[in-house]
Write a protein that holds these residues in place. Sequence first.
Motif, PDB file in Angstrom:
ATOM      1  N   LEU A 108       9.048  11.269  -0.426  1.00 12.92           N
ATOM      2  CA  LEU A 108       7.832  11.681   0.262  1.00 12.92           C
ATOM      3  C   LEU A 108       7.859  13.176   0.565  1.00 12.92           C
ATOM      4  CD1 LEU A 108       8.143   8.501   1.179  1.00 12.92           C
ATOM      5  CD2 LEU A 108       6.379   9.141   2.817  1.00 12.92           C
ATOM      6  N   ARG A 109       6.681  13.728   0.693  1.00 14.84           N
ATOM      7  CA  ARG A 109       6.538  15.102   1.139  1.00 14.84           C
ATOM      8  C   ARG A 109       5.318  15.161   2.055  1.00 14.84           C
ATOM      9  NH1 ARG A 109       6.204  19.086  -3.571  1.00 14.84           N
ATOM     10  NH2 ARG A 109       8.433  18.567  -3.664  1.00 14.84           N
ATOM     11  N   LYS A 110       5.539  15.598   3.287  1.00 15.48           N
ATOM     12  CA  LYS A 110       4.478  15.672   4.297  1.00 15.48           C
ATOM     13  C   LYS A 110       3.752  14.343   4.477  1.00 15.48           C
ATOM     14  CE  LYS A 110       3.665  20.635   3.811  1.00 15.48           C
ATOM     15  NZ  LYS A 110       2.665  21.704   3.554  1.00 15.48           N
ATOM     16  N   GLY A 111       4.546  13.271   4.455  1.00 15.22           N
ATOM     17  CA  GLY A 111       3.995  11.945   4.699  1.00 15.22           C
ATOM     18  C   GLY A 111       3.316  11.296   3.516  1.00 15.22           C
ATOM     19  N   VAL A 112       3.326  11.928   2.354  1.00 17.27           N
ATOM     20  CA  VAL A 112       2.654  11.406   1.167  1.00 17.27           C
ATOM     21  C   VAL A 112       3.694  11.110   0.087  1.00 17.27           C
ATOM     22  CG1 VAL A 112       0.961  11.885  -0.644  1.00 17.27           C
ATOM     23  CG2 VAL A 112       0.558  12.680   1.694  1.00 17.27           C
ATOM     24  N   VAL A 113       3.546   9.961  -0.578  1.00 14.60           N
ATOM     25  CA  VAL A 113       4.481   9.559  -1.624  1.00 14.60           C
ATOM     26  C   VAL A 113       4.338  10.473  -2.841  1.00 14.60           C
ATOM     27  CG1 VAL A 113       5.167   7.715  -3.201  1.00 14.60           C
ATOM     28  CG2 VAL A 113       4.458   7.155  -0.875  1.00 14.60           C
ATOM     29  N   ILE A 114       5.457  11.060  -3.276  1.00 11.24           N
ATOM     30  CA  ILE A 114       5.455  11.893  -4.492  1.00 11.24           C
ATOM     31  C   ILE A 114       6.397  11.321  -5.550  1.00 11.24           C
ATOM     32  CG2 ILE A 114       4.829  14.005  -3.271  1.00 11.24           C
ATOM     33  CD1 ILE A 114       7.801  14.808  -3.396  1.00 11.24           C
ATOM     34  N   ASN A 115       7.257  10.370  -5.147  1.00  8.29           N
ATOM     35  CA  ASN A 115       8.161   9.720  -6.083  1.00  8.29           C
ATOM     36  C   ASN A 115       8.201   8.238  -5.731  1.00  8.29           C
ATOM     37  OD1 ASN A 115      10.462   8.642  -7.452  1.00  8.29           O
ATOM     38  ND2 ASN A 115      11.318  10.694  -7.633  1.00  8.29           N
ATOM     39  N   VAL A 222     -16.810   5.441  20.057  1.00  6.66           N
ATOM     40  CA  VAL A 222     -15.549   5.111  19.401  1.00  6.66           C
ATOM     41  C   VAL A 222     -14.967   6.341  18.720  1.00  6.66           C
ATOM     42  CG1 VAL A 222     -16.276   2.732  18.976  1.00  6.66           C
ATOM     43  CG2 VAL A 222     -16.610   4.458  17.198  1.00  6.66           C
ATOM     44  N   HIS A 223     -13.675   6.281  18.467  1.00  8.76           N
ATOM     45  CA  HIS A 223     -13.016   7.305  17.653  1.00  8.76           C
ATOM     46  C   HIS A 223     -12.617   6.621  16.354  1.00  8.76           C
ATOM     47  CE1 HIS A 223     -11.203  11.199  17.027  1.00  8.76           C
ATOM     48  NE2 HIS A 223     -10.081  10.619  16.630  1.00  8.76           N
ATOM     49  N   VAL A 224     -13.154   7.098  15.254  1.00 11.14           N
ATOM     50  CA  VAL A 224     -12.891   6.519  13.935  1.00 11.14           C
ATOM     51  C   VAL A 224     -11.805   7.339  13.237  1.00 11.14           C
ATOM     52  CG1 VAL A 224     -13.881   5.851  11.713  1.00 11.14           C
ATOM     53  CG2 VAL A 224     -15.285   5.742  13.786  1.00 11.14           C
ATOM     54  N   ILE A 225     -10.738   6.668  12.837  1.00  9.71           N
ATOM     55  CA  ILE A 225      -9.633   7.326  12.147  1.00  9.71           C
ATOM     56  C   ILE A 225      -9.667   6.907  10.681  1.00  9.71           C
ATOM     57  CG2 ILE A 225      -7.131   7.592  12.012  1.00  9.71           C
ATOM     58  CD1 ILE A 225      -7.031   6.954  14.996  1.00  9.71           C
ATOM     59  N   THR A 226      -9.701   7.888   9.800  1.00  9.36           N
ATOM     60  CA  THR A 226      -9.726   7.613   8.366  1.00  9.36           C
ATOM     61  C   THR A 226      -8.492   8.217   7.700  1.00  9.36           C
ATOM     62  OG1 THR A 226     -10.937   9.633   7.765  1.00  9.36           O
ATOM     63  CG2 THR A 226     -12.243   7.704   8.399  1.00  9.36           C
ATOM     64  N   CYS A 227      -8.206   7.719   6.516  1.00  9.81           N
ATOM     65  CA  CYS A 227      -7.078   8.238   5.750  1.00  9.81           C
ATOM     66  C   CYS A 227      -7.434   8.248   4.273  1.00  9.81           C
ATOM     67  CB  CYS A 227      -5.820   7.395   5.982  1.00  9.81           C
ATOM     68  SG  CYS A 227      -5.968   5.697   5.397  1.00  9.81           S
ATOM     69  N   SER A 228      -6.640   8.934   3.492  1.00  9.98           N
ATOM     70  CA  SER A 228      -6.849   8.974   2.049  1.00  9.98           C
ATOM     71  C   SER A 228      -6.546   7.607   1.444  1.00  9.98           C
ATOM     72  CB  SER A 228      -5.938  10.030   1.419  1.00  9.98           C
ATOM     73  OG  SER A 228      -5.882   9.883   0.029  1.00  9.98           O
ATOM     74  N   THR A 229      -7.488   7.075   0.697  1.00 13.02           N
ATOM     75  CA  THR A 229      -7.283   5.778   0.058  1.00 13.02           C
ATOM     76  C   THR A 229      -6.092   5.814  -0.884  1.00 13.02           C
ATOM     77  OG1 THR A 229      -9.653   5.296   0.183  1.00 13.02           O
ATOM     78  CG2 THR A 229      -8.361   4.016  -1.382  1.00 13.02           C
ATOM     79  N   THR A 230      -5.961   6.889  -1.639  1.00 10.86           N
ATOM     80  CA  THR A 230      -4.857   7.015  -2.592  1.00 10.86           C
ATOM     81  C   THR A 230      -3.508   7.055  -1.886  1.00 10.86           C
ATOM     82  OG1 THR A 230      -6.277   8.228  -4.133  1.00 10.86           O
ATOM     83  CG2 THR A 230      -3.899   8.435  -4.444  1.00 10.86           C
ATOM     84  N   ALA A 231      -3.412   7.866  -0.827  1.00 14.11           N
ATOM     85  CA  ALA A 231      -2.149   7.982  -0.100  1.00 14.11           C
ATOM     86  C   ALA A 231      -1.755   6.655   0.539  1.00 14.11           C
ATOM     87  CB  ALA A 231      -2.262   9.067   0.967  1.00 14.11           C
ATOM     88  N   ALA A 232      -2.730   5.971   1.137  1.00 11.70           N
ATOM     89  CA  ALA A 232      -2.446   4.680   1.773  1.00 11.70           C
ATOM     90  C   ALA A 232      -2.039   3.642   0.734  1.00 11.70           C
ATOM     91  CB  ALA A 232      -3.665   4.210   2.557  1.00 11.70           C
ATOM     92  N   GLN A 233      -2.739   3.618  -0.396  1.00 11.70           N
ATOM     93  CA  GLN A 233      -2.441   2.625  -1.423  1.00 11.70           C
ATOM     94  C   GLN A 233      -1.080   2.854  -2.048  1.00 11.70           C
ATOM     95  OE1 GLN A 233      -4.303  -0.176  -2.044  1.00 11.70           O
ATOM     96  NE2 GLN A 233      -2.398  -0.669  -3.124  1.00 11.70           N
ATOM     97  N   ASN A 234      -0.690   4.121  -2.243  1.00 13.31           N
ATOM     98  CA  ASN A 234       0.632   4.411  -2.797  1.00 13.31           C
ATOM     99  C   ASN A 234       1.742   3.935  -1.861  1.00 13.31           C
ATOM    100  OD1 ASN A 234      -0.242   5.554  -5.185  1.00 13.31           O
ATOM    101  ND2 ASN A 234      -0.311   7.633  -4.359  1.00 13.31           N
ATOM    102  N   THR A 249      -1.625  -1.760   8.159  1.00 14.56           N
ATOM    103  CA  THR A 249      -1.166  -0.383   8.283  1.00 14.56           C
ATOM    104  C   THR A 249      -1.590   0.159   9.646  1.00 14.56           C
ATOM    105  OG1 THR A 249      -3.167   0.338   7.111  1.00 14.56           O
ATOM    106  CG2 THR A 249      -1.153   0.126   5.822  1.00 14.56           C
ATOM    107  N   VAL A 250      -0.732   0.973  10.246  1.00  9.98           N
ATOM    108  CA  VAL A 250      -0.951   1.461  11.604  1.00  9.98           C
ATOM    109  C   VAL A 250      -0.698   2.965  11.646  1.00  9.98           C
ATOM    110  CG1 VAL A 250      -0.319   1.211  14.033  1.00  9.98           C
ATOM    111  CG2 VAL A 250      -0.135  -0.747  12.493  1.00  9.98           C
TER     112      VAL A 250
END
Length: 289
Positions: A108-115, A222-234, A249-250
């Motif tokens: 991972l790098r900065k919380g995102v899967v790279i390998n 409300v406060h809506v929290i979103t994330c990158s679909t690609t990053a979450a799916q990886n 996922t949390v």
Amino acid sequence: EPQAYTLYSYAAVQIIKQAAEQAKSLDPKKVAAAIHSGMPFKTVLGDITFDKKGDVSNDGYVVNGKKKDRYVVGLDIGTHKVCAIVAEATEEGRLDVIGIGQAESKGLRKGVVINLEATVEAVKRVVEEAELMAGVEIGSAYVGLAGTHVRGFNSRGVIAVSGKNRAIEREDVRRVIEAAKAVSIPADREILHVLPQEFVVDDQDGIGDPSGMTGTRLEVNVHVITCSTTAAQNTVTCVNRAGLEVVDTVLTQLAASEACLTPDEKELGVAIVDIGGGTTVLAIFAKGS
């Protein structure tokens, strides 16, 4: 009484696997009556019900001869390390930690899967270590998400109260939250959490839970929290390839706040800062949300 004893033995054989000493308190006559009536009866193990076949139904113990899942697993996949924790749900409703695992993370790098493969191997090592300590097999886990791809924004929902006598019910609360999350977001993003900040009933604001109150108009901020679909799916793919099912996922700082902050701190106003190896995340709480 032969019949009562036979029925008692059938139930006790299953129950004793979980609590041999506690099962001694079961009254054979009550067990037989419960089987015939289909009504639950109270024991030190909780409310137990028998179906027509005599199978035991008791949450967290045995259902049709199979032990229900009583274990909760948390998995935190970070930039520098991967951690897992296994907890067992007790009869009193608390969680007892029975196993932990930790391994170096290189995928991972900065919380995102790279390998992908490196991350999968790290998760496998952590799971094996946690399973060895806990003495149980892990099949599913709650997975933390973090990183620069996470975003948050405020939203508002409004509905008319549909209940009798204008009483606000749980369904009304659900509907107004659904209305608040019905916002347009980019196709490459997904909603991770929708966190209610306050409810408003007929212009009366600052309400934490409107259930049971009377009104004609219900609003929610409300406060809506979103994330990158690609990053979450990886991330989910890595966990799946390691042999685990992702229960949910949390957001990591939200999970950290549940562990570290008290209700009073959230009410008065507090910031929680989680300093990691690749990212530092922050969440601010005020007025209980």
